[in-house]
Design a protein around this motif. Structure first.
Motif, mmCIF file in Angstrom:
data_model
loop_
_atom_site.group_PDB
_atom_site.id
_atom_site.type_symbol
_atom_site.label_atom_id
_atom_site.label_comp_id
_atom_site.label_asym_id
_atom_site.label_seq_id
_atom_site.Cartn_x
_atom_site.Cartn_y
_atom_site.Cartn_z
ATOM 1 N N LYS A 183 -72.695 -13.375 4.620
ATOM 2 C CA LYS A 183 -71.647 -12.383 4.817
ATOM 3 C C LYS A 183 -72.168 -11.196 5.606
ATOM 4 O O LYS A 183 -73.370 -10.918 5.620
ATOM 5 C CB LYS A 183 -71.093 -11.925 3.472
ATOM 6 C CG LYS A 183 -72.121 -11.307 2.522
ATOM 7 C CD LYS A 183 -71.486 -11.064 1.163
ATOM 8 C CE LYS A 183 -72.466 -10.452 0.174
ATOM 9 N NZ LYS A 183 -71.875 -10.308 -1.173
ATOM 10 N N ILE A 192 -67.338 -7.639 15.033
ATOM 11 C CA ILE A 192 -66.866 -9.030 15.071
ATOM 12 C C ILE A 192 -67.635 -9.806 16.132
ATOM 13 O O ILE A 192 -68.130 -10.916 15.891
ATOM 14 C CB ILE A 192 -65.351 -9.089 15.360
ATOM 15 C CG1 ILE A 192 -64.555 -8.592 14.149
ATOM 16 C CG2 ILE A 192 -64.929 -10.518 15.723
ATOM 17 C CD1 ILE A 192 -63.045 -8.536 14.384
ATOM 18 N N ARG A 196 -70.166 -12.980 15.613
ATOM 19 C CA ARG A 196 -69.854 -14.261 16.258
ATOM 20 C C ARG A 196 -71.037 -14.762 17.070
ATOM 21 O O ARG A 196 -71.351 -15.959 17.070
ATOM 22 C CB ARG A 196 -68.625 -14.116 17.162
ATOM 23 C CG ARG A 196 -67.324 -13.962 16.411
ATOM 24 C CD ARG A 196 -66.138 -13.918 17.339
ATOM 25 N NE ARG A 196 -65.890 -15.223 17.968
ATOM 26 C CZ ARG A 196 -64.859 -15.462 18.770
ATOM 27 N NH1 ARG A 196 -64.001 -14.496 19.065
ATOM 28 N NH2 ARG A 196 -64.679 -16.651 19.290
ATOM 29 N N LEU A 199 -73.740 -16.022 14.607
ATOM 30 C CA LEU A 199 -73.331 -17.245 13.917
ATOM 31 C C LEU A 199 -73.284 -18.436 14.863
ATOM 32 O O LEU A 199 -73.548 -19.577 14.457
ATOM 33 C CB LEU A 199 -71.969 -17.032 13.252
ATOM 34 C CG LEU A 199 -71.957 -15.985 12.131
ATOM 35 C CD1 LEU A 199 -70.539 -15.741 11.639
ATOM 36 C CD2 LEU A 199 -72.851 -16.406 10.977
ATOM 37 N N PHE A 208 -69.139 -18.587 6.242
ATOM 38 C CA PHE A 208 -69.290 -17.177 6.584
ATOM 39 C C PHE A 208 -68.166 -16.388 5.942
ATOM 40 O O PHE A 208 -66.995 -16.738 6.085
ATOM 41 C CB PHE A 208 -69.273 -16.944 8.092
ATOM 42 C CG PHE A 208 -69.267 -15.484 8.463
ATOM 43 C CD1 PHE A 208 -70.358 -14.685 8.157
ATOM 44 C CD2 PHE A 208 -68.173 -14.908 9.094
ATOM 45 C CE1 PHE A 208 -70.363 -13.325 8.475
ATOM 46 C CE2 PHE A 208 -68.166 -13.549 9.417
ATOM 47 C CZ PHE A 208 -69.262 -12.758 9.105
ATOM 48 N N PRO A 210 -66.598 -12.582 5.797
ATOM 49 C CA PRO A 210 -66.574 -11.186 6.232
ATOM 50 C C PRO A 210 -66.386 -10.251 5.036
ATOM 51 O O PRO A 210 -65.795 -10.624 4.023
ATOM 52 C CB PRO A 210 -65.360 -11.131 7.165
ATOM 53 C CG PRO A 210 -65.047 -12.562 7.501
ATOM 54 C CD PRO A 210 -65.461 -13.346 6.312
ATOM 55 N N ALA A 229 -60.980 -14.845 14.352
ATOM 56 C CA ALA A 229 -62.338 -14.941 14.903
ATOM 57 C C ALA A 229 -63.207 -15.939 14.150
ATOM 58 O O ALA A 229 -64.052 -16.608 14.757
ATOM 59 C CB ALA A 229 -62.994 -13.565 14.880
ATOM 60 N N PHE A 230 -63.010 -16.047 12.826
ATOM 61 C CA PHE A 230 -63.952 -16.826 12.023
ATOM 62 C C PHE A 230 -63.324 -17.923 11.160
ATOM 63 O O PHE A 230 -64.056 -18.775 10.661
ATOM 64 C CB PHE A 230 -64.731 -15.886 11.093
ATOM 65 C CG PHE A 230 -65.511 -14.833 11.813
ATOM 66 C CD1 PHE A 230 -66.706 -15.144 12.447
ATOM 67 C CD2 PHE A 230 -65.054 -13.523 11.874
ATOM 68 C CE1 PHE A 230 -67.436 -14.178 13.117
ATOM 69 C CE2 PHE A 230 -65.770 -12.542 12.535
ATOM 70 C CZ PHE A 230 -66.967 -12.869 13.172
ATOM 71 N N PRO A 232 -62.397 -17.821 8.033
ATOM 72 C CA PRO A 232 -63.208 -17.850 6.806
ATOM 73 C C PRO A 232 -62.457 -18.466 5.638
ATOM 74 O O PRO A 232 -61.220 -18.563 5.653
ATOM 75 C CB PRO A 232 -63.471 -16.361 6.543
ATOM 76 C CG PRO A 232 -62.240 -15.681 7.073
ATOM 77 C CD PRO A 232 -61.853 -16.476 8.304
#
Length: 352
Positions: A183, A192, A196, A199, A208, A210, A229-230, A232
């Protein structure tokens, strides 16, 4: 008729095999399934044991970030253990919260001035009693081996975001990268992008998560950017307050209808923290509605229940046993197929 019997036998055999497969899943695999499918498990609240889960009922039973604490958390049925990662002088990842050793070990000085071999001579201390244990500082590899296939592990990176790929590489080498949650705090587009980049270097196959804190993130819509973006499976939300403020009435700017809707659309968990911040006087991560209110004041409904009512499906706590007991008694825990009567682990501490 013969065809019907053959069909029935085949169905029974497939059902038996399916049952064996489910029963044969590791505990970590079953936990991971619930972690990865939040919308299917919103009637179950997962527990993350903070610093491996050293406390129970306001008393420190184990040294924080210790293997003994991990064993204790597994025994009581926690789904996740959170541990802190730093580096030794010779570049090894080690498990330690503070940048110095004085508070939690028999050694004195900064962690990164000791080699791993030297750290192995330090003994972990139980903060609540001052008891010196037989346990040394763990390397990340040792900690991961202890948790493998038994519980998910949340790595709280006390280094730079660029150190994440190295941590994940160790987990991947052990065949358990999918059981690791890493995290980072995010509060703007630059953070961000930095996460990225790091990762991407780590490759895939891990989780991951946030972290969004409402002292820096003031609009729940930012979670939508993070989600894009992720993608999660969980986002850690912090409702910060100083000690002089009153208890939060609504969970702050991030715990609201808009955030819950975003979480459901993204199929991710709302992760709430209910432990106090010990190195920031008067600091709380749950708007004052944390473990102290639940245990010391005997008001668990006003603490853990408050966050469940606001959509939290993962709670990180210093009181994993008490939280699990209350959640189970109030219908917020769904048993696992591996569940059995927990066995309290033997204490490993000895006073020198």
């Amino acid at each position: 008729m013969r065809t019907l019997w053959l069909s029935l036998l085949l169905s029974a055999a497939l059902a038996a095999l399916s049952g064996q497969s489910l029963a044969g899943e590791t505990r970590a695999a079953q936990i991971l399934d619930r972690f990865e499918h939040a919308n299917q498990w919103r009637d179950h609240v997962m527990i993350a044991a903070h610093r491996a889960g050293s406390m129970q009922a306001g008393k420190t039973l184990y040294a924080e970030n210790s293997l003994a604490a991990v064993e204790g958390s597994i025994a009581i049925g926690a789904e996740i253990v959170e541990v802190d990662v730093r580096r030794s002088k010779d570049g090894e990842f080690v498990i330690m919260h503070d940048s110095w050793l004085d508070r939690t070990t028999t050694c004195k000085g900064e962690v990164d001035t000791f080699t791993l071999a030297e750290l192995k001579k330090c003994r972990l201390v139980i903060a609540g009693t001052g008891a010196v244990t037989d346990e040394a500082v763990s390397s990340l590899r040792e900690m991961l081996l202890r948790t493998k296939d038994r519980i998910l592990i949340n790595l709280d990176n006390k280094l730079e975001v660029t150190d994440l790929p190295g941590m994940i590489a160790i987990a991947r080498d052990l065949g358990m990268s999918d059981q690791v949650i890493v995290k980072e705090n995010l509060w703007n587009r630059q953070r961000i992008d930095a996460a990225r980049t790091a990762l991407a270097q780590a490759g895939g196959g891990f989780q991951f998560m946030p972290i969004l804190a409402d002292d820096a993130v003031h609009d729940a819509s930012f979670a939508g950017e993070v989600d894009k973006a992720f993608a999660p499976r969980a986002i850690e939300l912090i409702n910060w307050r100083a000690g002089a403020e009153t208890l939060t009435a609504n969970g702050g700017q991030l715990f609201g209808t808009r955030m819950r809707a975003t979480a459901i659309r993204g199929d991710w968990h709302l992760w709430a923290d209910t432990y106090a911040v010990v190195n920031k006087p008067g600091g709380f991560l749950a708007g004052g509605r944390g473990d102290e209110l639940a245990v010391a004041a005997s008001l668990p409904r006003e603490a853990w229940g408050f966050w469940v009512d606001r959509g939290a499906t993962i709670i990180q706590t210093d009181e994993p046993k008490a939280a699990i007991s209350w959640l189970a008694a109030n219908g917020f825990r769904v048993p696992y197929t591996t569940d059995s009567q927990p066995v309290e682990p033997a204490h490993t501490a000895s006073i020198n």
